[in-house]
Every structure is written in structure tokens, then in C-alpha cells.
Design a protein around this motif. Structure first.
Motif, PDB file in Angstrom:
ATOM      1  N   LYS A 275       0.829  -1.198   0.000  1.00  0.00           N
ATOM      2  CA  LYS A 275       0.000   0.000   0.000  1.00  0.00           C
ATOM      3  C   LYS A 275       0.870   1.257   0.000  1.00  0.00           C
ATOM      4  O   LYS A 275       0.594   2.231  -0.712  1.00  0.00           O
ATOM      5  CB  LYS A 275      -0.920  -0.010   1.221  1.00  0.00           C
ATOM      6  CG  LYS A 275      -1.943   1.114   1.229  1.00  0.00           C
ATOM      7  CD  LYS A 275      -2.898   0.967   2.400  1.00  0.00           C
ATOM      8  CE  LYS A 275      -3.913   2.084   2.401  1.00  0.00           C
ATOM      9  NZ  LYS A 275      -4.833   1.996   3.553  1.00  0.00           N
TER      10      LYS A 275
ATOM     11  N   ALA B 133       1.182   4.107  -2.966  1.00  0.00           N
ATOM     12  CA  ALA B 133       0.998   5.532  -2.681  1.00  0.00           C
ATOM     13  C   ALA B 133       2.188   6.349  -3.163  1.00  0.00           C
ATOM     14  O   ALA B 133       2.036   7.426  -3.744  1.00  0.00           O
ATOM     15  CB  ALA B 133       0.783   5.739  -1.180  1.00  0.00           C
ATOM     16  N   GLN B 134       3.411   5.835  -2.938  1.00  0.00           N
ATOM     17  CA  GLN B 134       4.606   6.541  -3.384  1.00  0.00           C
ATOM     18  C   GLN B 134       4.649   6.636  -4.902  1.00  0.00           C
ATOM     19  O   GLN B 134       5.003   7.671  -5.467  1.00  0.00           O
ATOM     20  CB  GLN B 134       5.856   5.834  -2.862  1.00  0.00           C
ATOM     21  CG  GLN B 134       6.083   6.005  -1.364  1.00  0.00           C
ATOM     22  CD  GLN B 134       7.383   5.382  -0.905  1.00  0.00           C
ATOM     23  OE1 GLN B 134       8.119   4.817  -1.704  1.00  0.00           O
ATOM     24  NE2 GLN B 134       7.657   5.486   0.388  1.00  0.00           N
TER      25      GLN B 134
ATOM     26  N   SER C  53       2.127   6.602  -6.917  1.00  0.00           N
ATOM     27  CA  SER C  53       1.079   7.525  -7.360  1.00  0.00           C
ATOM     28  C   SER C  53       1.519   8.976  -7.172  1.00  0.00           C
ATOM     29  O   SER C  53       1.296   9.817  -8.040  1.00  0.00           O
ATOM     30  CB  SER C  53      -0.203   7.249  -6.562  1.00  0.00           C
ATOM     31  OG  SER C  53      -1.203   8.172  -6.912  1.00  0.00           O
ATOM     32  N   ASN C  54       2.173   9.268  -6.037  1.00  0.00           N
ATOM     33  CA  ASN C  54       2.611  10.642  -5.764  1.00  0.00           C
ATOM     34  C   ASN C  54       3.749  11.089  -6.666  1.00  0.00           C
ATOM     35  O   ASN C  54       3.942  12.278  -6.901  1.00  0.00           O
ATOM     36  CB  ASN C  54       3.041  10.761  -4.295  1.00  0.00           C
ATOM     37  CG  ASN C  54       1.860  10.636  -3.348  1.00  0.00           C
ATOM     38  OD1 ASN C  54       0.727  10.876  -3.738  1.00  0.00           O
ATOM     39  ND2 ASN C  54       2.133  10.235  -2.109  1.00  0.00           N
TER      40      ASN C  54
ATOM     41  N   SER D  49      -8.513   1.108   4.298  1.00  0.00           N
ATOM     42  CA  SER D  49      -7.409   1.543   5.141  1.00  0.00           C
ATOM     43  C   SER D  49      -7.243   0.587   6.308  1.00  0.00           C
ATOM     44  O   SER D  49      -8.206  -0.015   6.780  1.00  0.00           O
ATOM     45  CB  SER D  49      -7.664   2.956   5.666  1.00  0.00           C
ATOM     46  OG  SER D  49      -8.680   2.939   6.650  1.00  0.00           O
TER      47      SER D  49
END
Length: 298
Positions: free
Chosen positions: A14, A18-19, A21-22, A52
Motif C-alpha cells: 500500500k 501511494a509513493q 502515485s505521488n 485503510s
């Protein structure tokens, strides 16, 4: 939907997603066209791929996240990967911490479906096998080390469905044993379902080599708060059957501990409810020390 061998794998994946995507540049898109909905109707909701951890009550402590951050840098997520069914369920896992080819995980795998094994008898006319009838099924209660049964790959807890083409559903322990004794010594065909009473749980050792549960005579009695065992769903009143695929039934606790100590950071255990274990093993007694404890081939 992605599957993970451990909660730590899910958390790291996860974070990696997220990394990734950023780090992507923002795309310029046209303004969305409003979608009309009937008056009084709720707009459709689209669940996220991963809920989450907080929503699940499984938020990882900061120390645990930091401990596994190195795996994020090494793991390159695939944005639109599709799991292709194969013979091995572990090959479909997303496992940035564990690794999809972790040997202990593969040795522990409980395969779905039915397999056929061919046995023979040794020079003394023995197979090296004891069975037990439970709930109208016949189960492997004992595999003698270095016996024909051990060499063929039978494991404690396997369910025997047929012996030489004879379906054994409803057979008593004595009737199934008699059928095995009367079988030809040269060739005995058995249809097997892998260990239906057992399940596997994969965990990660912490910085001091602990995974977080206490056992006595192989029975899990306590679970350490905030440990990998707690996060990944270990239950008390369950019996340790295998550690990284190696049978530990009949071993002293100190011998089992040596296996845990020698194991790599990722540890997969196989457990079964204690009441089922006690029923299977009740007439084996001191024979447990002769149980097959060999390491399965992958």
C-alpha cells in the motif's frame, strides 16, 4: 483483487502504491461531465482496492512501518497487473516483504483439489502410516519417518478419499486400516486432499527475532500484543503442526524453538484447532517421536 501472505506485505504494498502515485506527474484532463442521477437516488459508490488499515482495526505502529520501509524501495508495483491462475496459489501473491518465491511459504502451501499418490510396502510389509476416522472421513494421523508413506509425500492431517479405487467415506478407523493391510505390497494408490483441517499463517520476525506467540507442548497459549502474530490472525487453542513446511508434531518445544530460530525472517506456520488435533493424535501416544520430520521438497 490482490492477495498477500502477511499483513506486513499488504502494508508495504500500500505504501509503495501511494509513493508511485505521488511520484507521477499530474495529467491534464478535461473537466468531467456531470452524471445525472434520478431524483432521490444515491450516486453509485466505488470501493477502493484496499480499505485503510485503520478501518480494519489493523493500523501498523510506526516502528513496524519503518522496519519494512526498505522493502518499499525494492518493490516496483505494477499498476494494472492481473493475476493469472496457476497451479500454485503463492505465485499469485503480492509479497514485497515475504517474496513470492519464499521457500517456507511454498513448502507450507495447502493445495486445493485432489492428488494421487502411489505407495508400496517395505520389506516388513509396512506402509508407515496410521489413520483416524473423523466426521465420516479418514485422515492421516501418523507418518513414520523414512517410511514408504513419508517418501511418497503423505503429511499429517491429509484426508484419504480413496484406497485403490475404493471410496473410504464413512469407513471406521479399523476398516480403513484393514483395507491398507490387505492391499498389494507392490502398489497402493491413494487419492488425497491436502490437510483440510489446517491453515497456514505467514509472519515476519521483529528486530530481535520474535514473531509474537507463546506455545507449550506445541499448543498456542498466548499472543503478544502488537506482534506479527497478532496482526496476522494467530489464535490460541490451536496446535502447531508445521513450521515452514516441516512437521513439528511429536517434537519437544525446545526442538521446535530451534527450527524457529534457524528460520529466515519470514516464517510460515501451519496450525489446526487443538480439539481436532487431540482427536486425531489420541491413540498415537509415544509413537509421535517417530513422526516424519523431514523438510518437504519444493
Amino acid at each position: 483483487m490482490s492477495m498477500y501472505p502477511s499483513l506486513e506485505d499488504m502494508a508495504v504494498d500500500k505504501m509503495a502504491q501511494a509513493q508511485a502515485s505521488n511520484s507521477r506527474p499530474a495529467a491534464v484532463t478535461a473537466a468531467p461531465v456531470p452524471t445525472a442521477h434520478p431524483v432521490g437516488a444515491a450516486a453509485p459508490s466505488y470501493p477502493s482496492l484496499y480499505p485503510s488499515l485503520g478501518d480494519m482495526g489493523l493500523e501498523l505502529p510506526a516502528a513496524v512501518v519503518a522496519e519494512h520501509m526498505q522493502a518499499v524501495a525494492q518493490f516496483q508495483p505494477q499498476a494494472h497487473a492481473v493475476a493469472i491462475p496457476t497451479a500454485s496459489a503463492s505465485s499469485q501473491m503480492v509479497a514485497p516483504v515475504t517474496g513470492c518465491h519464499e521457500v517456507g511459504l511454498m513448502r507450507s502451501e495447502i493445495k486445493q483439489g485432489i492428488r494421487e499418490l502411489v505407495l508400496c510396502k517395505d520389506t516388513k510389509g509396512k506402509i508407515g502410516l496410521a489413520v483416524k476416522s473423523i466426521n465420516k472421513g479418514v485422515f492421516v494421523a501418523f507418518v513414520y519417518r523414512d517410511s514408504p508413506a513419508a517418501i511418497a509425500g503423505l503429511r499429517f492431517g491429509d484426508q484419504i478419499l480413496q484406497i485403490n479405487g475404493t471410496t473410504v467415506a464413512g469407513f471406521s478407523t479399523d476398516k480403513a486400516t484393514s483395507l491398507l493391510k490387505k492391499a498389494s505390497p507392490e502398489r497402493i494408490s491413494v487419492a488425497i486432499r491436502d490437510r483440510p483441517f489446517e491453515r497456514t499463517i505467514t509472519m515476519q520476525k521483529d528486530s530481535v527475532g520474535h514473531i509474537g506467540f507463546v506455545y507449550k507442548k506445541g499448543k498456542i497459549e498466548q499472543i503478544v500484543k502488537d506482534s506479527s502474530a497478532a496482526r496476522n490472525g494467530i489464535l490460541i487453542e490451536h496446535q502447531l503442526v508445521e513450521v515452514n513446511g516441516q512437521n513439528v508434531v511429536g517434537l519437544e518445544d525446545k526442538q521446535t524453538q530451534q527450527i524457529f530460530t534457524a528460520a529466515p525472517r519470514t516464517v510460515t506456520i501451519t496450525i489446526m484447532p487443538s480439539f481436532v488435533y487431540d482427536h486425531i493424535i489420541q491413540k498415537i501416544g509415544s509413537l509421535k517421536k517417530y513422526m516424519d520430520h523431514s523438510v518437504p521438497e519444493v
